[in-house]
Design an enzyme around this catalytic site. Structure first.
Site, short mmCIF file in Angstrom:
data_model
loop_
_atom_site.label_atom_id
_atom_site.label_comp_id
_atom_site.label_asym_id
_atom_site.label_seq_id
_atom_site.Cartn_x
_atom_site.Cartn_y
_atom_site.Cartn_z
N ASP A 67 11.82 18.29 14.93
CA ASP A 67 12.68 18.56 13.77
C ASP A 67 11.96 18.08 12.51
OD1 ASP A 67 12.91 15.86 14.32
OD2 ASP A 67 15.03 15.76 13.73
N SER A 68 10.83 17.39 12.71
CA SER A 68 9.96 17.03 11.59
C SER A 68 9.37 18.28 10.92
CB SER A 68 8.83 16.11 12.07
OG SER A 68 8.15 16.69 13.17
N ASP A 106 12.81 19.92 19.84
CA ASP A 106 13.57 18.79 19.30
C ASP A 106 14.91 19.30 18.78
OD1 ASP A 106 13.69 16.09 18.71
OD2 ASP A 106 12.35 16.18 16.96
N LYS A 135 14.51 17.64 23.45
CA LYS A 135 14.51 16.23 23.08
C LYS A 135 15.70 15.97 22.17
CE LYS A 135 11.53 13.42 20.06
NZ LYS A 135 12.50 13.62 19.00
N GLU A 137 17.91 12.55 20.01
CA GLU A 137 17.88 11.16 19.54
C GLU A 137 19.14 10.42 19.98
OE1 GLU A 137 17.15 10.86 15.33
OE2 GLU A 137 15.33 12.07 15.43
N GLU A 203 10.30 4.94 18.95
CA GLU A 203 9.79 5.03 17.57
C GLU A 203 10.02 3.72 16.83
OE1 GLU A 203 10.70 8.56 15.35
OE2 GLU A 203 10.04 7.69 13.46
N1 LIG Z 1 4.97 13.65 8.63
C1 LIG Z 1 5.89 13.02 9.40
N2 LIG Z 1 5.49 12.04 10.23
C2 LIG Z 1 6.38 11.40 11.02
O1 LIG Z 1 5.96 10.50 11.77
C3 LIG Z 1 7.74 11.80 10.98
C4 LIG Z 1 8.12 12.84 10.10
N3 LIG Z 1 7.17 13.43 9.33
N4 LIG Z 1 9.39 13.27 10.00
C5 LIG Z 1 10.37 12.82 10.93
C6 LIG Z 1 10.13 11.44 11.32
C7 LIG Z 1 10.32 10.45 10.20
N5 LIG Z 1 9.40 9.40 10.59
C8 LIG Z 1 8.97 8.38 9.76
C9 LIG Z 1 8.65 8.66 8.45
C10 LIG Z 1 8.22 7.66 7.61
C11 LIG Z 1 8.12 6.36 8.06
C12 LIG Z 1 7.65 5.31 7.12
O2 LIG Z 1 7.66 5.51 5.93
N6 LIG Z 1 7.23 4.15 7.60
C13 LIG Z 1 6.61 3.12 6.79
C14 LIG Z 1 7.53 1.95 6.57
C15 LIG Z 1 8.00 1.23 7.80
C16 LIG Z 1 8.76 -0.05 7.49
O3 LIG Z 1 9.74 0.00 6.72
O4 LIG Z 1 8.37 -1.09 8.01
C17 LIG Z 1 5.31 2.70 7.43
O5 LIG Z 1 4.41 2.26 6.68
O6 LIG Z 1 5.15 2.87 8.63
C18 LIG Z 1 8.43 6.10 9.37
C19 LIG Z 1 8.86 7.12 10.23
C20 LIG Z 1 8.70 9.76 11.79
N7 LIG Z 1 8.73 11.19 11.75
C1 LIG Z 2 7.84 12.01 15.53
C2 LIG Z 2 8.38 12.76 16.70
C3 LIG Z 2 8.67 11.88 17.86
C4 LIG Z 2 9.58 13.59 16.32
O1 LIG Z 2 10.70 13.36 16.71
C5 LIG Z 2 9.37 14.72 15.42
O2 LIG Z 2 8.22 15.04 15.10
O3 LIG Z 2 10.37 15.33 15.02
MG LIG Z 3 12.19 14.47 15.71
#
Ligand SMILES: Nc1nc(=O)c2c([nH]1)NC[C@@H]1CN(c3ccc(C(=O)N[C@@H](CCC(=O)O)C(=O)O)cc3)CN21
Ligand SMILES: CC(C)C(=O)C(=O)O
Ligand SMILES: [Mg+2]
Length: 286
Positions: A67-68, A106, A135, A137, A203
């Site tokens: 769904d990303s 997803d 999949k 959540e 995750e």
């Molecule tokens: N391009 C992309 N990558 C992804 O991994 C992803 C998506 N899109 N879309 C759906 C979800 C959203 N996800 C995400 C998106 C951003 C962060 C993020 O900004 N993390 C930061 C902060 C973590 C914290 O607060 O400690 C990091 O630096 O990891 C995490 C998961 C994982 N998935």
């Molecule tokens: C990051 C993975 C696990 C996901 O759920 C997605 O890409 O939507």
């Molecule tokens: Mg997803």
């Protein structure tokens, strides 16, 4: 699809379906057997024909039509906005373009939370589009849905820890499993395995909790920001290949700089058109 786009013979691919394994189509049982052998594997997202065929030929045993796609294909801010109707054609494209990889669809926000009947209706649409598994959540709160789909013959990959579709309830993008929360994540892991899930995505779970869950569960754990000890790892392909610009999330490693390659190609093309260097006679018809 044929292997015309790469020079890698399937026989050379060190993977679940590598030398001597002769797996025609990766099944959920192959992923469970890999865990028993202690063989780690990688999953990537894919949303279109060319990446699906390339990753399939590269020996990636499972592709997730995430769904990303919301924020990596459709330009939405979050995954909450993407619909089932927008994801079904992407699942169909990926399924049509692969031979051996397990295609996982997803389930988007709003397409399964109401109960097992809604979840089944959604999952059936994805399976008819060519998916081999779905999949969703949620841990304990989704056990009923997981059981209903499993009973209907639809393999389910669960997704616990940080669940982006519940961003607003969780209170932002936060690591799960610290301190007292460890027991909650572990309870979710056991619940989805008991309900019949064939694998579970962890995750943004602390590495120690992910390692403990991986040891306890009979099904493979697939980490994203969950440390080195899960059975498998997943990344969004645009993150992994550097198509998405900007500071990557902490859990991402970039294995290429595709954004630069693609943008330079576009600039070179435009420069040559402006300079009258393209097309030449070789690109023209008499
Ligand atoms: N391009 C992309 N990558 C992804 O991994 C992803 C998506 N899109 N879309 C759906 C979800 C959203 N996800 C995400 C998106 C951003 C962060 C993020 O900004 N993390 C930061 C902060 C973590 C914290 O607060 O400690 C990091 O630096 O990891 C995490 C998961 C994982 N998935
Ligand atoms: C990051 C993975 C696990 C996901 O759920 C997605 O890409 O939507
Ligand atoms: Mg997803």
């Amino acid at each position: 699809m044929t292997s015309a786009s790469t020079n890698t013979s399937p026989d050379e691919i060190p993977s679940l379906y590598g030398p001597g394994k002769n797996v025609k189509r990766v099944r959920t049982r192959h992923l469970i057997e890999a865990k028993e052998r202690g063989e780690k594997w990688a999953m990537l997202t894919s949303y279109d024909m060319y990446t699906a065929a390339l990753f399939d030929e590269a020996g990636i045993p499972a592709l997730l039509v995430g769904d990303s796609a919301a924020n990596n294909v459709y330009g939405y801010e979050t995954t909450l906005q993407v619909s089932l109707d927008e994801l079904v054609p992407l699942v169909a494209a990926v399924a049509r373009s692969t031979e051996r990889t397990l295609v996982v669809a997803d389930m988007p926000f709003g397409s399964y939370e109401a109960g097992p009947a809604q979840a089944l209706e959604t999952a059936v649409r994805f399976m008819k589009a060519g998916a081999h598994a779905v999949k969703l959540e949620g841990g304990r709160r989704m056990a009923e849905q997981i059981r209903a789909l499993t009973n209907a013959g639809i393999p389910v990959m669960a997704h616990i820890g940080f669940t982006p579709q519940s961003e607003h309830a969780v209170g932002g993008y936060r690591v799960q499993g610290r301190d007292a929360q460890a027991a909650e994540v572990e309870a979710d892991a056991h619940a989805v395995a008991d309900a019949g899930a064939f694998a579970v995505v962890l995750e943004m779970v602390t590495a120690s909790v992910a390692a403990e869950i991986t040891k306890q569960l009979p099904i493979p754990t697939i980490g994203i920001g969950a440390g080195p000890d899960t059975d498998a790892q997943v990344l969004v392909w645009q993150d992994m290949a550097g198509l998405r610009r900007g500071r990557p999330q902490r859990f991402v490693k970039r294995y290429a700089e595709v954004a630069d390659v693609l943008q330079n190609a576009a600039k070179d093309f435009a420069d040559e058109v402006r300079a009258g260097e393209f097309p030449t006679k070789a690109h023209s018809f008499e």
